[in-house]
Design a protein around this motif. Sequence first.
Motif, PDB file in Angstrom:
ATOM      1  N   LYS A 193       0.833  -1.208   0.000  1.00  0.00           N
ATOM      2  CA  LYS A 193       0.000   0.000   0.000  1.00  0.00           C
ATOM      3  C   LYS A 193       0.872   1.264   0.000  1.00  0.00           C
ATOM      4  O   LYS A 193       0.550   2.250  -0.667  1.00  0.00           O
ATOM      5  CB  LYS A 193      -0.915  -0.011   1.228  1.00  0.00           C
ATOM      6  N   TYR A 194       1.984   1.217   0.719  1.00  0.00           N
ATOM      7  CA  TYR A 194       2.811   2.409   0.884  1.00  0.00           C
ATOM      8  C   TYR A 194       4.112   2.363   0.068  1.00  0.00           C
ATOM      9  O   TYR A 194       5.026   3.147   0.319  1.00  0.00           O
ATOM     10  CB  TYR A 194       3.158   2.585   2.366  1.00  0.00           C
ATOM     11  N   GLU A 195       4.192   1.458  -0.896  1.00  0.00           N
ATOM     12  CA  GLU A 195       5.444   1.290  -1.634  1.00  0.00           C
ATOM     13  C   GLU A 195       5.839   2.525  -2.449  1.00  0.00           C
ATOM     14  O   GLU A 195       7.027   2.729  -2.739  1.00  0.00           O
ATOM     15  CB  GLU A 195       5.355   0.068  -2.552  1.00  0.00           C
ATOM     16  N   SER A 196       4.883   3.351  -2.811  1.00  0.00           N
ATOM     17  CA  SER A 196       5.183   4.535  -3.620  1.00  0.00           C
ATOM     18  C   SER A 196       5.581   5.748  -2.778  1.00  0.00           C
ATOM     19  O   SER A 196       5.945   6.796  -3.326  1.00  0.00           O
ATOM     20  CB  SER A 196       3.973   4.900  -4.486  1.00  0.00           C
ATOM     21  N   ILE A 197       5.526   5.595  -1.460  1.00  0.00           N
ATOM     22  CA  ILE A 197       5.855   6.717  -0.575  1.00  0.00           C
ATOM     23  C   ILE A 197       7.342   6.716  -0.252  1.00  0.00           C
ATOM     24  O   ILE A 197       7.895   5.695   0.165  1.00  0.00           O
ATOM     25  CB  ILE A 197       5.040   6.642   0.725  1.00  0.00           C
ATOM     26  N   THR A 198       7.978   7.839  -0.460  1.00  0.00           N
ATOM     27  CA  THR A 198       9.392   7.984  -0.127  1.00  0.00           C
ATOM     28  C   THR A 198       9.519   8.635   1.246  1.00  0.00           C
ATOM     29  O   THR A 198       9.103   9.791   1.426  1.00  0.00           O
ATOM     30  CB  THR A 198      10.123   8.853  -1.162  1.00  0.00           C
ATOM     31  N   PRO A 199      10.064   7.918   2.223  1.00  0.00           N
ATOM     32  CA  PRO A 199      10.200   8.505   3.558  1.00  0.00           C
ATOM     33  C   PRO A 199      11.121   9.724   3.537  1.00  0.00           C
ATOM     34  O   PRO A 199      12.045   9.811   2.728  1.00  0.00           O
ATOM     35  CB  PRO A 199      10.819   7.365   4.384  1.00  0.00           C
ATOM     36  N   LYS A 200      10.861  10.661   4.416  1.00  0.00           N
ATOM     37  CA  LYS A 200      11.717  11.834   4.536  1.00  0.00           C
ATOM     38  C   LYS A 200      13.091  11.417   5.061  1.00  0.00           C
ATOM     39  O   LYS A 200      13.249  10.345   5.656  1.00  0.00           O
ATOM     40  CB  LYS A 200      11.069  12.848   5.484  1.00  0.00           C
ATOM     41  N   SER A 201      14.085  12.264   4.839  1.00  0.00           N
ATOM     42  CA  SER A 201      15.457  11.936   5.246  1.00  0.00           C
ATOM     43  C   SER A 201      15.580  11.730   6.753  1.00  0.00           C
ATOM     44  O   SER A 201      16.426  10.972   7.230  1.00  0.00           O
ATOM     45  CB  SER A 201      16.414  13.042   4.795  1.00  0.00           C
ATOM     46  N   ASP A 202      14.721  12.408   7.515  1.00  0.00           N
ATOM     47  CA  ASP A 202      14.769  12.273   8.970  1.00  0.00           C
ATOM     48  C   ASP A 202      13.628  11.394   9.503  1.00  0.00           C
ATOM     49  O   ASP A 202      13.276  11.463  10.686  1.00  0.00           O
ATOM     50  CB  ASP A 202      14.704  13.650   9.634  1.00  0.00           C
ATOM     51  N   ALA A 203      13.076  10.564   8.632  1.00  0.00           N
ATOM     52  CA  ALA A 203      11.964   9.698   9.039  1.00  0.00           C
ATOM     53  C   ALA A 203      12.394   8.753  10.154  1.00  0.00           C
ATOM     54  O   ALA A 203      13.502   8.215  10.150  1.00  0.00           O
ATOM     55  CB  ALA A 203      11.457   8.900   7.845  1.00  0.00           C
ATOM     56  N   LYS A 204      11.502   8.560  11.099  1.00  0.00           N
ATOM     57  CA  LYS A 204      11.776   7.676  12.227  1.00  0.00           C
ATOM     58  C   LYS A 204      11.402   6.234  11.882  1.00  0.00           C
ATOM     59  O   LYS A 204      10.678   5.980  10.925  1.00  0.00           O
ATOM     60  CB  LYS A 204      10.979   8.138  13.454  1.00  0.00           C
ATOM     61  N   LEU A 227      -0.092   5.041  10.967  1.00  0.00           N
ATOM     62  CA  LEU A 227      -0.407   4.933   9.542  1.00  0.00           C
ATOM     63  C   LEU A 227      -0.338   6.307   8.865  1.00  0.00           C
ATOM     64  O   LEU A 227       0.157   6.429   7.738  1.00  0.00           O
ATOM     65  CB  LEU A 227      -1.786   4.310   9.344  1.00  0.00           C
ATOM     66  N   THR A 228      -0.810   7.326   9.565  1.00  0.00           N
ATOM     67  CA  THR A 228      -0.742   8.688   9.026  1.00  0.00           C
ATOM     68  C   THR A 228       0.707   9.132   8.860  1.00  0.00           C
ATOM     69  O   THR A 228       1.076   9.734   7.842  1.00  0.00           O
ATOM     70  CB  THR A 228      -1.486   9.671   9.952  1.00  0.00           C
ATOM     71  N   ASP A 229       1.551   8.823   9.837  1.00  0.00           N
ATOM     72  CA  ASP A 229       2.970   9.188   9.765  1.00  0.00           C
ATOM     73  C   ASP A 229       3.673   8.466   8.613  1.00  0.00           C
ATOM     74  O   ASP A 229       4.540   9.038   7.944  1.00  0.00           O
ATOM     75  CB  ASP A 229       3.671   8.866  11.086  1.00  0.00           C
ATOM     76  N   ILE A 230       3.295   7.211   8.377  1.00  0.00           N
ATOM     77  CA  ILE A 230       3.883   6.474   7.250  1.00  0.00           C
ATOM     78  C   ILE A 230       3.438   7.114   5.936  1.00  0.00           C
ATOM     79  O   ILE A 230       4.248   7.317   5.022  1.00  0.00           O
ATOM     80  CB  ILE A 230       3.471   4.983   7.304  1.00  0.00           C
ATOM     81  N   GLU A 231       2.155   7.424   5.842  1.00  0.00           N
ATOM     82  CA  GLU A 231       1.610   8.039   4.626  1.00  0.00           C
ATOM     83  C   GLU A 231       2.268   9.389   4.344  1.00  0.00           C
ATOM     84  O   GLU A 231       2.466   9.759   3.185  1.00  0.00           O
ATOM     85  CB  GLU A 231       0.099   8.221   4.767  1.00  0.00           C
ATOM     86  N   ASN A 232       2.625  10.115   5.406  1.00  0.00           N
ATOM     87  CA  ASN A 232       3.243  11.439   5.245  1.00  0.00           C
ATOM     88  C   ASN A 232       4.764  11.393   5.141  1.00  0.00           C
ATOM     89  O   ASN A 232       5.408  12.438   5.002  1.00  0.00           O
ATOM     90  CB  ASN A 232       2.845  12.337   6.426  1.00  0.00           C
ATOM     91  N   GLY A 233       5.311  10.194   5.216  1.00  0.00           N
ATOM     92  CA  GLY A 233       6.764  10.058   5.106  1.00  0.00           C
ATOM     93  C   GLY A 233       7.515  10.355   6.382  1.00  0.00           C
ATOM     94  O   GLY A 233       8.759  10.405   6.378  1.00  0.00           O
ATOM     95  N   ASN A 234       6.810  10.536   7.482  1.00  0.00           N
ATOM     96  CA  ASN A 234       7.464  10.851   8.752  1.00  0.00           C
ATOM     97  C   ASN A 234       7.988   9.611   9.477  1.00  0.00           C
ATOM     98  O   ASN A 234       8.838   9.721  10.361  1.00  0.00           O
ATOM     99  CB  ASN A 234       6.497  11.598   9.678  1.00  0.00           C
ATOM    100  N   VAL A 235       7.465   8.448   9.106  1.00  0.00           N
ATOM    101  CA  VAL A 235       7.924   7.180   9.666  1.00  0.00           C
ATOM    102  C   VAL A 235       8.240   6.231   8.517  1.00  0.00           C
ATOM    103  O   VAL A 235       7.456   6.120   7.569  1.00  0.00           O
ATOM    104  CB  VAL A 235       6.870   6.551  10.605  1.00  0.00           C
ATOM    105  N   LYS A 236       9.383   5.595   8.617  1.00  0.00           N
ATOM    106  CA  LYS A 236       9.794   4.628   7.600  1.00  0.00           C
ATOM    107  C   LYS A 236       9.277   3.253   8.007  1.00  0.00           C
ATOM    108  O   LYS A 236       9.539   2.791   9.117  1.00  0.00           O
ATOM    109  CB  LYS A 236      11.320   4.603   7.505  1.00  0.00           C
ATOM    110  N   MET A 237       8.534   2.636   7.116  1.00  0.00           N
ATOM    111  CA  MET A 237       8.027   1.290   7.419  1.00  0.00           C
ATOM    112  C   MET A 237       9.081   0.261   7.069  1.00  0.00           C
ATOM    113  O   MET A 237       9.527   0.156   5.936  1.00  0.00           O
ATOM    114  CB  MET A 237       6.734   1.002   6.662  1.00  0.00           C
TER     115      MET A 237
END
Length: 204
Positions: free
Chosen positions: A96-107, A169-179
């Motif tokens: 589901k989230y494969e197209s999301i690129t986590p931010k450089s500082d993603a937790k 889930l919201t943090d993953i969608e926003n790139g704030n958390v790396k899954m």
Amino acid sequence: MNFTDIAWNIFNQSIEDYHVLDNVNTLINNPYEKDSLERILYAKNWIDTVQWHLEDIIRDENIDPAEALQLKRTIDQSNQKRTDLVEFIDSWFLKKYESITPKSDAKINTETPAWAVDRLSILALKIYHMSLEANRESASEEHRLNCQEKLNVLLMQKEDLSTSITQLLTDIENGNVKMKVYKQMKMYNDESLNPILYQKGQQK
């Protein structure tokens, strides 16, 4: 309705369906469409519900030892199925989230979405059974009051856990958390990793 609300409703539907017959040998009759996430969630909780009652049965002090051994093996198999389904749910989220690129500082979270969902499934069972005890007419008033206090805590925990999952889930969608997912790699069921099993094989 968000994901956690959907999952919670499905878990409770599974629990109610199981308790129609309340028998660990009842075969699952999954009402959801094949390959849907809802079907997976229902199956996940059904395994948890059956295992909950197997754990009750095996604690009978008068249980026949041979029956207890068979139950223990059934519980081991159930644990493996549970783990497999949790990892399957995580695979669904990864897709589901494969197209999301986590931010450089993603937790990186301490647990994956599916393992948090696993805790939500167990919590649904705790709340169902604690509610029964809080309202059991054959129990003492003191017992019912104690169980009601525990039920209140469980309901608060349900709200907090649901909120936490939604936030994750919201943090993953926003790139704030790396899954990131790690397989559990359970060893006790693997004949090549459990020394009791592979030493037995070498002795043949």
